[in-house]
Design a protein around this motif. Structure first.
Motif, PDB file in Angstrom:
ATOM      1  N   ARG A  21       0.331  -1.184  -0.168  1.00 60.05           N
ATOM      2  CA  ARG A  21      -0.258  -0.226   0.176  1.00 60.05           C
ATOM      3  C   ARG A  21       1.097   1.335   0.000  1.00 60.05           C
ATOM      4  O   ARG A  21       2.237   1.366   0.295  1.00 60.05           O
ATOM      5  N   ASN A  22       0.166   2.071  -0.232  1.00 53.76           N
ATOM      6  CA  ASN A  22       0.798   3.588  -0.348  1.00 53.76           C
ATOM      7  C   ASN A  22       0.303   4.164   1.245  1.00 53.76           C
ATOM      8  O   ASN A  22      -0.643   5.010   0.953  1.00 53.76           O
ATOM      9  N   GLN A  23       2.030   4.396   2.183  1.00 51.40           N
ATOM     10  CA  GLN A  23       1.649   4.504   3.176  1.00 51.40           C
ATOM     11  C   GLN A  23       0.647   6.342   3.149  1.00 51.40           C
ATOM     12  O   GLN A  23       0.417   6.108   4.314  1.00 51.40           O
ATOM     13  N   THR A  24       1.375   6.646   3.003  1.00 47.10           N
ATOM     14  CA  THR A  24       1.616   8.441   2.792  1.00 47.10           C
ATOM     15  C   THR A  24      -0.497   8.340   2.537  1.00 47.10           C
ATOM     16  O   THR A  24      -0.475   9.569   2.808  1.00 47.10           O
ATOM     17  N   GLN A  25      -0.378   7.670   1.085  1.00 42.91           N
ATOM     18  CA  GLN A  25      -2.489   7.605   1.380  1.00 42.91           C
ATOM     19  C   GLN A  25      -2.956   7.287   2.106  1.00 42.91           C
ATOM     20  O   GLN A  25      -4.498   7.819   2.687  1.00 42.91           O
ATOM     21  N   VAL A  26      -2.510   6.015   2.956  1.00 41.61           N
ATOM     22  CA  VAL A  26      -3.442   5.574   4.079  1.00 41.61           C
ATOM     23  C   VAL A  26      -2.988   6.898   5.291  1.00 41.61           C
ATOM     24  O   VAL A  26      -4.157   7.165   6.277  1.00 41.61           O
ATOM     25  N   ASP A  27      -1.792   6.992   5.609  1.00 39.57           N
ATOM     26  CA  ASP A  27      -1.866   8.032   6.600  1.00 39.57           C
ATOM     27  C   ASP A  27      -2.934   9.409   6.352  1.00 39.57           C
ATOM     28  O   ASP A  27      -3.482  10.316   7.886  1.00 39.57           O
ATOM     29  N   ALA A  28      -3.038   9.960   5.192  1.00 33.81           N
ATOM     30  CA  ALA A  28      -3.621  11.386   5.275  1.00 33.81           C
ATOM     31  C   ALA A  28      -5.157  10.496   5.251  1.00 33.81           C
ATOM     32  O   ALA A  28      -5.938  11.414   5.429  1.00 33.81           O
ATOM     33  N   THR A  29      -5.730   9.466   4.660  1.00 35.82           N
ATOM     34  CA  THR A  29      -7.073   8.892   5.039  1.00 35.82           C
ATOM     35  C   THR A  29      -7.738   9.279   6.593  1.00 35.82           C
ATOM     36  O   THR A  29      -8.814   8.492   6.819  1.00 35.82           O
ATOM     37  N   LEU A  30      -6.405   8.342   7.273  1.00 31.57           N
ATOM     38  CA  LEU A  30      -6.942   8.159   8.683  1.00 31.57           C
ATOM     39  C   LEU A  30      -6.875   9.710   9.066  1.00 31.57           C
ATOM     40  O   LEU A  30      -7.400   9.929  10.238  1.00 31.57           O
ATOM     41  N   ASN A  31      -5.776  10.900   8.598  1.00 32.29           N
ATOM     42  CA  ASN A  31      -5.836  11.843   9.532  1.00 32.29           C
ATOM     43  C   ASN A  31      -7.116  12.478   9.237  1.00 32.29           C
ATOM     44  O   ASN A  31      -7.550  13.472   9.526  1.00 32.29           O
ATOM     45  N   ALA A  32      -7.541  12.465   7.979  1.00 31.33           N
ATOM     46  CA  ALA A  32      -8.944  12.746   7.850  1.00 31.33           C
ATOM     47  C   ALA A  32      -9.883  12.287   8.200  1.00 31.33           C
ATOM     48  O   ALA A  32     -10.615  13.604   9.035  1.00 31.33           O
ATOM     49  N   LEU A  33     -10.366  11.835   8.323  1.00 35.53           N
ATOM     50  CA  LEU A  33     -10.661  10.315   9.617  1.00 35.53           C
ATOM     51  C   LEU A  33     -11.104  11.122  10.977  1.00 35.53           C
ATOM     52  O   LEU A  33     -12.080  11.797  11.715  1.00 35.53           O
ATOM     53  N   THR A  34      -9.177  11.048  11.238  1.00 35.34           N
ATOM     54  CA  THR A  34      -9.706  11.885  13.065  1.00 35.34           C
ATOM     55  C   THR A  34      -9.925  13.531  13.140  1.00 35.34           C
ATOM     56  O   THR A  34     -11.380  13.881  14.099  1.00 35.34           O
ATOM     57  N   ALA A  35      -9.955  14.132  12.316  1.00 37.51           N
ATOM     58  CA  ALA A  35     -10.000  15.534  11.895  1.00 37.51           C
ATOM     59  C   ALA A  35     -11.512  15.979  12.119  1.00 37.51           C
ATOM     60  O   ALA A  35     -12.238  15.624  13.019  1.00 37.51           O
ATOM     61  N   ALA A  36     -12.542  14.767  10.979  1.00 38.17           N
ATOM     62  CA  ALA A  36     -13.509  14.820  10.811  1.00 38.17           C
ATOM     63  C   ALA A  36     -14.552  14.524  12.200  1.00 38.17           C
ATOM     64  O   ALA A  36     -15.148  15.216  13.025  1.00 38.17           O
ATOM     65  N   ALA A  37     -13.804  13.217  12.557  1.00 40.50           N
ATOM     66  CA  ALA A  37     -14.514  12.353  14.278  1.00 40.50           C
ATOM     67  C   ALA A  37     -14.387  13.874  15.135  1.00 40.50           C
ATOM     68  O   ALA A  37     -15.310  14.484  16.015  1.00 40.50           O
ATOM     69  N   SER A  38     -13.457  14.839  15.358  1.00 36.05           N
ATOM     70  CA  SER A  38     -12.918  15.680  16.071  1.00 36.05           C
ATOM     71  C   SER A  38     -13.609  16.827  16.074  1.00 36.05           C
ATOM     72  O   SER A  38     -14.920  17.373  17.013  1.00 36.05           O
ATOM     73  N   ALA A  39     -13.872  17.030  14.113  1.00 41.11           N
ATOM     74  CA  ALA A  39     -14.716  18.333  14.101  1.00 41.11           C
ATOM     75  C   ALA A  39     -16.217  17.984  14.900  1.00 41.11           C
ATOM     76  O   ALA A  39     -17.249  19.151  14.804  1.00 41.11           O
ATOM     77  N   ASN A  48     -17.369  17.475   3.866  1.00 47.60           N
ATOM     78  CA  ASN A  48     -15.887  16.648   4.311  1.00 47.60           C
ATOM     79  C   ASN A  48     -16.473  15.442   5.452  1.00 47.60           C
ATOM     80  O   ASN A  48     -15.003  15.205   5.884  1.00 47.60           O
ATOM     81  N   SER A  49     -17.355  15.551   6.218  1.00 45.77           N
ATOM     82  CA  SER A  49     -17.880  14.600   7.707  1.00 45.77           C
ATOM     83  C   SER A  49     -18.225  13.816   7.711  1.00 45.77           C
ATOM     84  O   SER A  49     -18.856  13.554   9.115  1.00 45.77           O
ATOM     85  N   ASN A  50     -19.060  12.970   7.057  1.00 43.81           N
ATOM     86  CA  ASN A  50     -19.336  12.222   6.842  1.00 43.81           C
ATOM     87  C   ASN A  50     -18.053  10.853   7.223  1.00 43.81           C
ATOM     88  O   ASN A  50     -16.814  10.297   6.747  1.00 43.81           O
ATOM     89  N   LEU A  51     -18.273   9.709   8.038  1.00 41.11           N
ATOM     90  CA  LEU A  51     -17.141   9.663   9.170  1.00 41.11           C
ATOM     91  C   LEU A  51     -17.594   7.979   8.031  1.00 41.11           C
ATOM     92  O   LEU A  51     -16.449   7.705   8.253  1.00 41.11           O
ATOM     93  N   LEU A  52     -18.927   7.637   8.150  1.00 40.68           N
ATOM     94  CA  LEU A  52     -18.744   5.996   7.479  1.00 40.68           C
ATOM     95  C   LEU A  52     -18.033   6.854   5.544  1.00 40.68           C
ATOM     96  O   LEU A  52     -17.188   5.822   5.196  1.00 40.68           O
ATOM     97  N   GLN A  53     -17.488   7.568   5.249  1.00 40.44           N
ATOM     98  CA  GLN A  53     -17.242   7.921   3.923  1.00 40.44           C
ATOM     99  C   GLN A  53     -15.390   7.889   3.968  1.00 40.44           C
ATOM    100  O   GLN A  53     -15.585   7.130   3.550  1.00 40.44           O
ATOM    101  N   LEU A  54     -15.177   8.324   4.849  1.00 40.79           N
ATOM    102  CA  LEU A  54     -14.185   8.623   5.483  1.00 40.79           C
ATOM    103  C   LEU A  54     -13.353   7.547   5.835  1.00 40.79           C
ATOM    104  O   LEU A  54     -12.033   6.679   5.142  1.00 40.79           O
ATOM    105  N   ALA A  55     -14.130   6.684   6.495  1.00 44.82           N
ATOM    106  CA  ALA A  55     -13.934   5.277   6.328  1.00 44.82           C
ATOM    107  C   ALA A  55     -13.841   3.953   5.158  1.00 44.82           C
ATOM    108  O   ALA A  55     -12.903   3.297   5.336  1.00 44.82           O
ATOM    109  N   ILE A  56     -14.902   4.538   4.324  1.00 38.94           N
ATOM    110  CA  ILE A  56     -14.467   3.679   3.437  1.00 38.94           C
ATOM    111  C   ILE A  56     -13.333   4.719   2.852  1.00 38.94           C
ATOM    112  O   ILE A  56     -12.726   3.172   2.016  1.00 38.94           O
TER     113      ILE A  56
END
Length: 95
Positions: A21-39, A48-56
């Motif tokens: 896998r592309n670790q940079t892409q994985v990290d970006a998607t996980l960081n987006a998920l954490t940021a949206a959850a925090s928001a 862009n805060s749909n947690l289900l879509q971000l998890a997908i």
């Protein structure tokens, strides 16, 4: 069933997944998920805060379920079931 063999196969599978896998892409998607959850805990949700879509999105980037869960756990914490003793369940049957 040989639990040791199953565990070894799962670890090999995870090792292969992480190598491909592309670790940079994985990290970006996980960081987006954490940021949206925090928001979502105190701010107005954005488009862009749909947690289900971000998890997908994270899963499509080949993040593991454990990594996705940890990204959310950073904000929401881990659920711990209460431990309760139940008494008298069979009292009426044996009364």
């Amino acid at each position: 069933m040989d639990n040791t063999a199953v565990r070894a196969a799962q670890l090999d599978s995870l090792k292969k997944l992480r190598a491909e896998r592309n670790q940079t892409q994985v990290d970006a998607t996980l960081n987006a998920l954490t940021a949206a959850a925090s928001a979502s805990r105190g701010e107005q949700p954005s488009e862009n805060s749909n947690l289900l879509q971000l998890a997908i999105n994270a899963a499509r980037a080949k993040a593991t379920v454990g990594e996705i869960s940890l990204a959310l756990e950073k904000v929401f914490g881990r659920y711990e079931a209460p431990v309760r003793t139940v008494r008298g369940v069979y009292a009426s049957a044996f009364g």
